[in-house]
Write a protein that holds these residues in place. Structure first.
Motif, PDB file in Angstrom:
ATOM      1  N   PHE A  11       0.815  -1.220   0.000  1.00 40.78           N
ATOM      2  CA  PHE A  11       0.000   0.000   0.000  1.00 40.78           C
ATOM      3  C   PHE A  11       0.850   1.273   0.000  1.00 40.78           C
ATOM      4  CE2 PHE A  11      -2.356  -3.186   2.628  1.00 40.78           C
ATOM      5  CZ  PHE A  11      -3.335  -3.485   1.696  1.00 40.78           C
ATOM      6  N   GLY A  12       2.152   1.133   0.197  1.00 36.93           N
ATOM      7  CA  GLY A  12       3.026   2.290   0.309  1.00 36.93           C
ATOM      8  C   GLY A  12       3.405   2.562   1.748  1.00 36.93           C
ATOM      9  N   ALA A  13       4.092   3.680   1.958  1.00 32.00           N
ATOM     10  CA  ALA A  13       4.591   4.044   3.287  1.00 32.00           C
ATOM     11  C   ALA A  13       4.185   5.477   3.610  1.00 32.00           C
ATOM     12  CB  ALA A  13       6.112   3.911   3.337  1.00 32.00           C
ATOM     13  N   LYS A  14       3.998   5.745   4.881  1.00 28.29           N
ATOM     14  CA  LYS A  14       3.712   7.115   5.323  1.00 28.29           C
ATOM     15  C   LYS A  14       4.922   8.014   5.032  1.00 28.29           C
ATOM     16  CE  LYS A  14       3.032   5.251   9.292  1.00 28.29           C
ATOM     17  NZ  LYS A  14       2.745   4.919  10.715  1.00 28.29           N
ATOM     18  N   ALA A  51       9.329  13.042  19.007  1.00 27.15           N
ATOM     19  CA  ALA A  51       8.864  14.404  18.726  1.00 27.15           C
ATOM     20  C   ALA A  51       8.077  14.977  19.899  1.00 27.15           C
ATOM     21  CB  ALA A  51       7.998  14.412  17.467  1.00 27.15           C
ATOM     22  N   GLY A  52       8.185  16.284  20.067  1.00 34.63           N
ATOM     23  CA  GLY A  52       7.478  16.965  21.144  1.00 34.63           C
ATOM     24  C   GLY A  52       6.220  17.654  20.669  1.00 34.63           C
ATOM     25  N   THR A  53       5.513  18.247  21.621  1.00 34.50           N
ATOM     26  CA  THR A  53       4.247  18.913  21.330  1.00 34.50           C
ATOM     27  C   THR A  53       4.390  20.008  20.284  1.00 34.50           C
ATOM     28  OG1 THR A  53       3.447  18.476  23.571  1.00 34.50           O
ATOM     29  CG2 THR A  53       2.337  20.213  22.345  1.00 34.50           C
ATOM     30  N   GLU A  54       5.460  20.791  20.384  1.00 33.25           N
ATOM     31  CA  GLU A  54       5.619  21.922  19.475  1.00 33.25           C
ATOM     32  C   GLU A  54       5.749  21.476  18.017  1.00 33.25           C
ATOM     33  OE1 GLU A  54       9.469  20.328  20.727  1.00 33.25           O
ATOM     34  OE2 GLU A  54       7.702  20.988  21.842  1.00 33.25           O
ATOM     35  N   GLU A  55       6.300  20.285  17.796  1.00 34.24           N
ATOM     36  CA  GLU A  55       6.452  19.766  16.438  1.00 34.24           C
ATOM     37  C   GLU A  55       5.167  19.131  15.922  1.00 34.24           C
ATOM     38  OE1 GLU A  55       9.330  16.630  13.959  1.00 34.24           O
ATOM     39  OE2 GLU A  55       9.699  17.035  16.084  1.00 34.24           O
ATOM     40  N   LEU A  56       4.431  18.476  16.816  1.00 28.05           N
ATOM     41  CA  LEU A  56       3.261  17.695  16.409  1.00 28.05           C
ATOM     42  C   LEU A  56       1.962  18.488  16.402  1.00 28.05           C
ATOM     43  CD1 LEU A  56       4.032  14.434  18.446  1.00 28.05           C
ATOM     44  CD2 LEU A  56       4.518  14.868  16.020  1.00 28.05           C
ATOM     45  N   ALA A  57       1.826  19.437  17.302  1.00 24.67           N
ATOM     46  CA  ALA A  57       0.553  20.136  17.476  1.00 24.67           C
ATOM     47  C   ALA A  57       0.009  20.778  16.201  1.00 24.67           C
ATOM     48  CB  ALA A  57       0.677  21.171  18.591  1.00 24.67           C
ATOM     49  N   PRO A  58       0.856  21.382  15.342  1.00 25.09           N
ATOM     50  CA  PRO A  58       0.285  22.015  14.143  1.00 25.09           C
ATOM     51  C   PRO A  58      -0.396  21.041  13.190  1.00 25.09           C
ATOM     52  CG  PRO A  58       2.485  22.875  14.593  1.00 25.09           C
ATOM     53  CD  PRO A  58       2.288  21.694  15.491  1.00 25.09           C
ATOM     54  N   LEU A  59      -0.094  19.762  13.316  1.00 26.42           N
ATOM     55  CA  LEU A  59      -0.662  18.763  12.414  1.00 26.42           C
ATOM     56  C   LEU A  59      -1.720  17.888  13.078  1.00 26.42           C
ATOM     57  CD1 LEU A  59       2.734  17.623  10.850  1.00 26.42           C
ATOM     58  CD2 LEU A  59       0.955  18.938   9.680  1.00 26.42           C
ATOM     59  N   ALA A  60      -1.983  18.134  14.359  1.00 26.90           N
ATOM     60  CA  ALA A  60      -2.850  17.237  15.123  1.00 26.90           C
ATOM     61  C   ALA A  60      -4.126  17.929  15.581  1.00 26.90           C
ATOM     62  CB  ALA A  60      -2.097  16.708  16.342  1.00 26.90           C
ATOM     63  N   ASP A  61      -5.203  17.158  15.624  1.00 28.86           N
ATOM     64  CA  ASP A  61      -6.443  17.650  16.219  1.00 28.86           C
ATOM     65  C   ASP A  61      -6.335  17.680  17.731  1.00 28.86           C
ATOM     66  OD1 ASP A  61      -7.895  17.962  13.762  1.00 28.86           O
ATOM     67  OD2 ASP A  61      -8.051  15.787  13.667  1.00 28.86           O
ATOM     68  N   VAL A  62      -5.493  16.799  18.266  1.00 28.77           N
ATOM     69  CA  VAL A  62      -5.269  16.748  19.707  1.00 28.77           C
ATOM     70  C   VAL A  62      -3.908  16.100  19.951  1.00 28.77           C
ATOM     71  CG1 VAL A  62      -6.390  14.493  20.005  1.00 28.77           C
ATOM     72  CG2 VAL A  62      -6.289  16.081  21.935  1.00 28.77           C
ATOM     73  N   VAL A  63      -3.224  16.515  21.003  1.00 26.03           N
ATOM     74  CA  VAL A  63      -1.960  15.911  21.417  1.00 26.03           C
ATOM     75  C   VAL A  63      -2.173  15.280  22.792  1.00 26.03           C
ATOM     76  CG1 VAL A  63       0.478  16.270  21.948  1.00 26.03           C
ATOM     77  CG2 VAL A  63      -0.619  17.624  20.143  1.00 26.03           C
ATOM     78  N   LEU A  64      -1.910  13.983  22.889  1.00 30.74           N
ATOM     79  CA  LEU A  64      -2.113  13.246  24.134  1.00 30.74           C
ATOM     80  C   LEU A  64      -0.773  12.734  24.663  1.00 30.74           C
ATOM     81  CD1 LEU A  64      -5.182  11.069  23.035  1.00 30.74           C
ATOM     82  CD2 LEU A  64      -5.215  13.281  24.218  1.00 30.74           C
ATOM     83  N   THR A  65      -0.690  12.575  25.974  1.00 27.62           N
ATOM     84  CA  THR A  65       0.535  12.052  26.570  1.00 27.62           C
ATOM     85  C   THR A  65       0.840  10.654  26.042  1.00 27.62           C
ATOM     86  OG1 THR A  65       0.093  13.332  28.566  1.00 27.62           O
ATOM     87  CG2 THR A  65       1.711  11.551  28.742  1.00 27.62           C
ATOM     88  N   ASN A  66      -0.198   9.814  25.955  1.00 25.31           N
ATOM     89  CA  ASN A  66      -0.063   8.464  25.418  1.00 25.31           C
ATOM     90  C   ASN A  66      -1.443   7.973  25.002  1.00 25.31           C
ATOM     91  OD1 ASN A  66      -1.374   7.195  27.776  1.00 25.31           O
ATOM     92  ND2 ASN A  66       0.529   7.670  28.862  1.00 25.31           N
ATOM     93  N   VAL A  78      -3.545   7.692  14.576  1.00 26.35           N
ATOM     94  CA  VAL A  78      -2.906   7.941  15.868  1.00 26.35           C
ATOM     95  C   VAL A  78      -1.414   7.659  15.725  1.00 26.35           C
ATOM     96  CG1 VAL A  78      -2.921   7.416  18.323  1.00 26.35           C
ATOM     97  CG2 VAL A  78      -5.029   7.145  16.985  1.00 26.35           C
ATOM     98  N   GLY A  79      -0.579   8.668  15.941  1.00 25.43           N
ATOM     99  CA  GLY A  79       0.851   8.455  15.758  1.00 25.43           C
ATOM    100  C   GLY A  79       1.703   9.435  16.528  1.00 25.43           C
ATOM    101  N   ASP A  80       3.006   9.174  16.485  1.00 35.90           N
ATOM    102  CA  ASP A  80       3.958   9.972  17.254  1.00 35.90           C
ATOM    103  C   ASP A  80       4.869  10.818  16.382  1.00 35.90           C
ATOM    104  OD1 ASP A  80       6.985   8.322  17.345  1.00 35.90           O
ATOM    105  OD2 ASP A  80       5.248   7.378  16.442  1.00 35.90           O
ATOM    106  N   SER A  81       4.700  10.750  15.052  1.00 36.87           N
ATOM    107  CA  SER A  81       5.605  11.482  14.165  1.00 36.87           C
ATOM    108  C   SER A  81       4.829  12.338  13.178  1.00 36.87           C
ATOM    109  CB  SER A  81       6.489  10.500  13.383  1.00 36.87           C
ATOM    110  OG  SER A  81       5.753   9.884  12.338  1.00 36.87           O
ATOM    111  N   THR A  82       5.536  13.286  12.580  1.00 28.94           N
ATOM    112  CA  THR A  82       4.901  14.119  11.562  1.00 28.94           C
ATOM    113  C   THR A  82       4.508  13.281  10.352  1.00 28.94           C
ATOM    114  OG1 THR A  82       7.084  14.734  10.686  1.00 28.94           O
ATOM    115  CG2 THR A  82       6.090  16.219  12.298  1.00 28.94           C
TER     116      THR A  82
END
Length: 229
Positions: free
Chosen positions: A153-156, A204-219, A179-183
């Protein structure tokens, strides 16, 4: 319910990235270097891995990359490196890596299933490795869809493997959360028209992920509240 399906990344999402892979990578570098300290340093540099700290650098391509990409990097510095053989060696060794689940996975997945959610895993690892890890964690049977970068199917960050899950589950992409931990995970999710959930059990931290996420969770243990809110 906010969604009808959840598609999980594996490393850094279902399993804590550092606790699972940092020590394993040091062992593999030593194995490939066969006692040559200088060569070990070159392999580590190619993989963007800090030998002294025994940890991947935050910018390492290995974190969200494919097994093939890691094999090509190692082969590029090994004398007469055979990328196909290295890829196989990494795949087999990775399948036996000591796992560190981000949270107890069985009860969490059973809770999602009890609410009628469809579950899948899409990783840039191999499908062989994904199935081995999920089997070892005792949760392989909870997922109706398990794909690696080599599953056809390909890769992210390509959205195609995510859409393959939606097709398999007969779900509208907009009713699925990636649901993931990377951009890579989040970009793929956005491109697929899915909801995106970032977790902080990777590098990756919140500052990197937040612009692409609807929500950022600890886990992922915090997912049930978000799903039902």
């Amino acid at each position: 319910m906010r969604v009808d399906g959840l598609l999980f990344d594996k490393d850094g999402t279902l399993f804590d990235f550092g606790a699972t892979w940092n020590g394993w990578a040091a062992q593999m570098i030593a194995r490939f270097a066969a006692g040559d300290t200088a060569l070990a340093g070159r392999i580590a540099q190619a993989l963007e891995y800090d030998l002294q700290a025994q940890a991947f650098l935050p910018e390492s391509f290995v974190i969200a990359g494919t097994n093939r990409e890691a094999a090509e990097a190692v082969a590029g510095v090994l004398p007469q490196g055979d990328v196909d053989q290295i890829e196989t060696d990494l795949m087999l060794a990775a399948a036996e890596a000591p796992l560190s689940p981000a949270v107890p996975l069985g009860p969490l997945m059973d809770g999602f299933l009890s609410h009628g959610l469809q579950l899948g895993v899409m990783t840039n690892d191999t499908e062989y490795g994904a199935r081995a890890h999920l089997r070892e964690a005792g949760v392989e049977d909870r997922f109706g869809f398990i794909a690696g970068f080599d599953s056809g199917f390909g890769a992210k960050p390509d959205p195609a493997p995510l859409l393959a899950f939606a097709d398999h589950a007969a779900l509208s992409p907009g009713r699925v959360a990636m649901v993931g931990d990377s951009t890579h995970d989040l970009i793929a999710g956005r491109r697929a028209g899915m909801q995106t959930v970032a977790v902080l059990t990777g590098v990756a931290g919140t500052e990197e992920l937040a612009p692409l996420a609807d929500v950022v969770l600890t886990n992922i243990g915090h997912l049930p509240d978000w799903v039902s809110s």
